[in-house]
Motif scaffolding. Structure first.
Motif, PDB file in Angstrom:
ATOM      1  N   LEU A  65      -6.595  -0.266   8.830  1.00 52.89           N
ATOM      2  CA  LEU A  65      -5.591   0.345   7.893  1.00 52.89           C
ATOM      3  C   LEU A  65      -4.834   1.376   8.890  1.00 52.89           C
ATOM      4  CD1 LEU A  65      -6.476   0.495   4.271  1.00 52.89           C
ATOM      5  CD2 LEU A  65      -4.625  -0.679   5.506  1.00 52.89           C
ATOM      6  N   VAL A  66      -5.890   2.323   9.292  1.00 50.83           N
ATOM      7  CA  VAL A  66      -5.354   3.364  10.397  1.00 50.83           C
ATOM      8  C   VAL A  66      -4.476   3.128  11.497  1.00 50.83           C
ATOM      9  CG1 VAL A  66      -5.934   5.254  11.825  1.00 50.83           C
ATOM     10  CG2 VAL A  66      -7.042   5.145   9.630  1.00 50.83           C
ATOM     11  N   ARG A 124      -0.715   7.752   0.836  1.00 55.03           N
ATOM     12  CA  ARG A 124      -2.319   7.723   0.699  1.00 55.03           C
ATOM     13  C   ARG A 124      -2.831   7.092   2.287  1.00 55.03           C
ATOM     14  NH1 ARG A 124      -1.622   5.049  -4.878  1.00 55.03           N
ATOM     15  NH2 ARG A 124      -1.472   6.713  -6.227  1.00 55.03           N
ATOM     16  N   LEU A 125      -1.985   6.192   2.844  1.00 50.80           N
ATOM     17  CA  LEU A 125      -2.394   5.724   3.887  1.00 50.80           C
ATOM     18  C   LEU A 125      -2.430   6.874   5.156  1.00 50.80           C
ATOM     19  CD1 LEU A 125      -0.368   2.328   4.151  1.00 50.80           C
ATOM     20  CD2 LEU A 125      -2.744   2.779   4.156  1.00 50.80           C
ATOM     21  N   ARG A 126      -1.488   7.716   4.986  1.00 48.71           N
ATOM     22  CA  ARG A 126      -1.369   9.024   5.785  1.00 48.71           C
ATOM     23  C   ARG A 126      -2.496  10.120   5.519  1.00 48.71           C
ATOM     24  NH1 ARG A 126       4.523  11.339   6.845  1.00 48.71           N
ATOM     25  NH2 ARG A 126       3.430  12.273   8.417  1.00 48.71           N
ATOM     26  N   VAL A 181      -6.578  -1.380  -1.969  1.00 51.85           N
ATOM     27  CA  VAL A 181      -6.832  -2.131  -0.880  1.00 51.85           C
ATOM     28  C   VAL A 181      -7.756  -3.228  -1.380  1.00 51.85           C
ATOM     29  CG1 VAL A 181      -7.756  -2.226   1.561  1.00 51.85           C
ATOM     30  CG2 VAL A 181      -6.421  -0.371   0.590  1.00 51.85           C
ATOM     31  N   ARG A 213      -5.289   8.332   7.629  1.00 52.10           N
ATOM     32  CA  ARG A 213      -5.294   8.722   9.055  1.00 52.10           C
ATOM     33  C   ARG A 213      -5.541  10.060   9.336  1.00 52.10           C
ATOM     34  NH1 ARG A 213      -1.796  11.329  11.803  1.00 52.10           N
ATOM     35  NH2 ARG A 213      -1.624  10.790  14.199  1.00 52.10           N
ATOM     36  N   PHE A 226       0.798  -1.179   0.125  1.00 49.97           N
ATOM     37  CA  PHE A 226       0.076  -0.028   0.062  1.00 49.97           C
ATOM     38  C   PHE A 226       0.799   1.319   0.011  1.00 49.97           C
ATOM     39  CE2 PHE A 226      -2.924  -2.780   2.596  1.00 49.97           C
ATOM     40  CZ  PHE A 226      -3.536  -3.446   1.440  1.00 49.97           C
ATOM     41  N   LEU A 265      -6.415   4.627  -2.969  1.00 52.54           N
ATOM     42  CA  LEU A 265      -6.237   3.626  -1.805  1.00 52.54           C
ATOM     43  C   LEU A 265      -7.240   2.613  -1.977  1.00 52.54           C
ATOM     44  CD1 LEU A 265      -4.532   3.068   0.529  1.00 52.54           C
ATOM     45  CD2 LEU A 265      -5.697   4.676   1.722  1.00 52.54           C
ATOM     46  N   THR A 279      -1.349   1.877   9.988  1.00 48.44           N
ATOM     47  CA  THR A 279      -0.489   3.188   9.683  1.00 48.44           C
ATOM     48  C   THR A 279       0.039   3.952  10.986  1.00 48.44           C
ATOM     49  OG1 THR A 279      -1.927   3.645   8.013  1.00 48.44           O
ATOM     50  CG2 THR A 279      -0.745   5.461   8.471  1.00 48.44           C
TER      51      THR A 279
END
Length: 302
Positions: A65-66, A6-8, A44, A11, A2, A40, A69
């Motif tokens: 996911l968060v 994008r994960l940030r 996923v 979050r 991932f 994202l 992260t």
């Protein structure tokens, strides 16, 4: 794998609540944030956001996911701390949030100490009440927060935040006029004698207000709160000019002699706890360690 950027963003959405707030905080266009989160979702392979009125909320999979992260970002902050510790000169920017009385009584002295020991460290200070500052700390807007806890008002902290006690700050009942017989009156009786007097308190929703209202109700009355502000210097001025009664901490005088009549509070209600809070991954960063040391020294310096 991932995309971390994008994960940030996902979050950030959890902590800031809206796409617009994320865009403002990161200087992006809202459409760009939305597009990145859509990509994202495609990576996923599950839905991450669901509409709730005009807003969106994270799905169960997004929350998973968060959480991962957060763990990745904590590890990266530890890596940053290790790099900084390997250097001989402390540089960069340290971002501090502090509530008013600590900002007045402790922060200037701590800044003096930091300037003398680490002249190349840039310190940025924002005055902000703990309720807002702690959320901003989680969102990585600050590196360290000066916070407070009132008697009987424990505030559980998220596991990613780490506290360190700084001092116990005595609390007092500040009277708009000297008591007729200060020695005969019990703390609870002194409180009850002000049942019909105007009060200055911090706004609704703050831990200080909840504590103050509980204290008055335990004494058997509902306070007539006519002045609401987080500015404790204004509380003090209102008491000095006999407009209101208030609860005031020692730090409001910054070591000077009190300017109003004070009475002791009931047992168990006489101090608030002052402490620093950092993210767990940031706790060993040399700038954070230096700041905490400077604040501890500021407490004991005259």
């Amino acid at each position: 794998m991932f995309d971390l950027h994008r994960l940030r963003l996902l979050r950030e959405l959890k902590h800031r609540g809206t796409l617009a707030a994320v865009a403002t905080a990161l200087s992006y266009a809202p459409s760009s944030v939305s597009q990145q989160l859509s990509q994202l979702e495609a990576e996923v392979g599950v839905r991450l956001l669901e509409p709730v009125g005009r807003r969106v909320r994270l799905t169960e999979q997004a929350e998973i996911l968060v959480a991962h992260t957060e763990a990745v970002l904590e590890r990266l902050e530890r890596a940053e701390a290790d790099i900084a510790a390997s250097l001989t000169d402390l540089t960069g920017t340290l971002r501090i949030a502090s509530f008013q009385t600590a900002a007045l009584a402790l922060v200037p002295t701590a800044l003096d100490l930091l300037r003398d020991r680490h002249p190349h460290l840039r310190v940025h200070v924002t005055q902000m009440e703990p309720e807002r500052a702690l959320s901003a700390l989680q969102a990585r807007d600050f590196d360290l927060v000066l916070a407070e806890a009132y008697p009987g008002n424990p505030n559980p902290r998220p596991p990613e935040l780490e506290e360190e006690d700084l001092l116990d700050d005595p609390l007092h009942l500040a009277l708009p006029k000297p008591p007729d017989d200060a020695h005969a009156e019990s703390p609870m009786a002194a409180l009850r004698s002000l049942a019909d007097h105007p009060w200055a308190m911090e706004p609704e929703g703050t831990s200080a207000r909840h504590w103050a209202m509980t204290l008055c109700r335990d004494a058997g009355f509902e306070p007539d709160v006519r002045f609401e502000t987080t500015d404790l210097l204004l509380h003090l001025r209102l008491v000095e000019q006999k407009h209101a009664a208030a609860f005031l901490p020692d730090l409001v005088w910054s070591g000077q002699h009190p300017t109003v009549a004070l009475r002791q509070l009931p047992r168990g209600q006489r101090t608030r706890r002052i402490f620093t809070v950092v993210r767990r991954g940031r706790s060993q960063h040399p700038a954070v360690l230096a700041c905490r040391d400077a604040l501890r020294r500021a407490v004991i310096l005259p």
